[in-house]
Scaffold this active site. Structure first.
Site, short mmCIF file in Angstrom:
data_model
loop_
_atom_site.label_atom_id
_atom_site.label_comp_id
_atom_site.label_asym_id
_atom_site.label_seq_id
_atom_site.Cartn_x
_atom_site.Cartn_y
_atom_site.Cartn_z
CG ASP A 78 42.12 -35.71 -15.99
OD1 ASP A 78 41.75 -36.12 -17.37
OD2 ASP A 78 41.71 -34.65 -15.51
CD GLU A 145 39.04 -31.89 -20.85
OE1 GLU A 145 38.38 -30.88 -20.97
OE2 GLU A 145 38.24 -32.37 -19.53
#
Length: 487
Positions: A78, A145
């Site tokens: 991400d 994350e």
């Protein structure tokens, strides 16, 4: 104009260009994950996913390297979605418009996603290559994350066989990381006490133009927090003018230093010129204090439609004073590692909701878990006194440095041989996933390095092209020099 795919190393930049074309903000990584899984299967790589969505890829050793320790390359899928206020961008649908600007790659009005897109691209490029020397190789690509380390929290034993992990999520070339801070979220909730709005003019005060940045890596730079500045403004304004507060909003991510904040107040119509004069004076004060760092700070005042209700005066005072009194930024420096922040916190988000609440979210970081808990207790003491509800969750451990790490020594020596100088061996004040990996795989020997990325988590994010080349060469040379099994 130079295209990303024309930069060196071309395989890495070509994958990064592809990553930019697929929207992948936190909690919306599925399209990118699907593309990677399909690509891996077409390449004949072993590819699988766990319940959290983490991706595991496996590639056999190149000829003659079968006896090397199995190694894991790791990145997260991400990116942080941040855009300038004048940029229209839907991070769930629109691609990142990356471009070359001299020695840097940037994005048009948004975060670039080089954190951790460059690391991800490098892993895919290694897996794609036919002539890169490496031992048994695995890739661990984690989910979400940036918004809570969901993938790292969800990692279970048994999925990976590697003994060494190379994390690609560091952001300064020439620095090799062997430890990181742990962290946790603190959530504050005020139940708003309302009353009818007084007669007068409703006004929006907007504070914007701050640099923002990563709430860990940039917390020591002295960059201002828009939420804290706006609370200070309202506290100062209360000393000389009567006004009623209708809402307060600032920031949108707990791990990004807030760049903008705004509030709506109601004051007497004959007080507008007085307010404007106050704003001019307040801005001059901030320019004097912060001008060397915050070069684009602006405070704007605009009238708006009448509001129906406002915060009760006593409640508004408690709320503003609590924000104004709250600690923020660096709390302490490490006594063991010179120049490294030990403990900090970031007032990342203040939100007035439609259901009568004000929510304040903090991210607290520390190399020492007990000191993180102490800062959480400080926040609890303050906001309990102010009549708010408060709790902390999402805590994750730091990655304790290992001065005897074999892979750290390999990377240090490889870097010295490549570039004729020793790298800086560092501990980063940010939440790398490595600390959480130790829960499921306590035997892993870990190291982290990457290219130079400036202003991550902000629309000013940029990655230095020449350092991507250096990072790539270091990665390949490290893989070539992984020790044999049993060493």
């Amino acid at each position: 104009m130079t295209k990303l795919s024309e930069l060196n190393p071309q395989p890495l930049w070509q994958f990064f260009e592809k990553i930019c074309s697929i929207p992948h903000p936190s909690y919306h990584e599925q399209a990118l994950a699907d593309w990677i899984m399909n690509w891996a299967k077409e390449k004949g790589l072993e590819a699988k996913r766990d319940e959290t969505g983490n991706i595991f890829l496996r590639k056999a050793a190149t000829k003659g390297m079968e006896n090397r320790k199995p190694t894991i390359l790791q990145a997260h899928l991400d990116m942080v979605p941040q855009a300038n206020s004048d940029t229209q961008h839907d991070f769930t649908k629109d691609p990142i418009e990356a471009y070359v600007d001299g020695e840097w790659v940037k994005a048009k009005g948004t975060t670039l996603g080089s954190d951790n897109g460059i690391g991800l691209a490098s892993i895919l490029a290694v897996l794609d290559a036919e002539h890169i020397a490496h031992g048994p190789l695995e890739a661990l690509l984690t989910m979400t994350e940036e918004a809570g380390m969901d993938g790292a929290f969800g990692l279970k034993p048994g999925w990976l066989n590697g003994e060494i992990l190379i994390n690609t999520d560091s952001e300064t070339e020439g620095e090799i990381y062997m430890g990181c801070a742990g962290g946790g979220d603190t959530h504050v909730k005020f139940a708003i006490e309302y009353q009818d709005a007084p007669k007068g003019q409703a006004v929006i005060i907007s504070l914007k133009g701050l640099k923002g940045g990563h709430s860990g890596a940039d917390i020591h730079t002295g960059r201002a927090n828009a939420n804290k500045l706006l609370a200070r403004l309202l506290s100062e304004l209360a000393k000389q003018s009567e006004y009623a507060l209708e809402s307060f909003n600032g920031g949108n991510l707990r791990n990004a230093i807030p760049r903008e904040a705004h509030c709506t107040i109601v004051l007497g119509e004959d007080k507008l010129s007085e307010l404007e004069q106050f704003i001019d004076t307040f801005q001059a004060t901030l320019d004097s204090e912060l001008g060397a760092i915050e070069t684009n700070l602006t405070i704007a005042v605009e009238t708006t439609e009448a509001v129906q209700k406002v915060f009760a005066p006593a409640f508004a005072t408690r709320f503003i004073q609590a924000l104004n009194a709250s600690p923020n930024g660096v709390i302490s420096m490490s006594h063991e590692i010179k120049g490294v922040v030990e403990t900090s916190l970031n007032m990342g988000v203040v939100e007035t909701t439609d259901n009568g609440l004000i929510k304040v979210n903090f991210l607290v970081r520390s190399l020492v878990d007990s000191h993180r808990h102490y800062v959480e207790d400080i926040l609890a003491s303050l906001f309990n006194l102010a009549g708010a509800e408060i709790y902390s969750d999402g805590g994750y451990p730091g990655w304790k440095p290992d001065a005897n790490s074999p892979i750290m020594k390999v990377v240090r020596d490889v870097y010295s041989n490549l570039y004729g100088e020793l790298p800086n061996i560092m501990v980063i004040h940010a939440g790398l996933e490595c600390g959480l990996f130790k829960t499921a795989y306590p035997h892993w020997d870990m190291v982290s390095f990457g290219p130079t990325i400036q202003f991550p988590h902000s629309p000013d994010e940029q990655v230095e092209i020449v350092t991507v080349e250096k990072y790539w060469q270091l990665l390949l040379a490290t893989l070539k020099n992984i020790p044999q099994k049993g060493e």
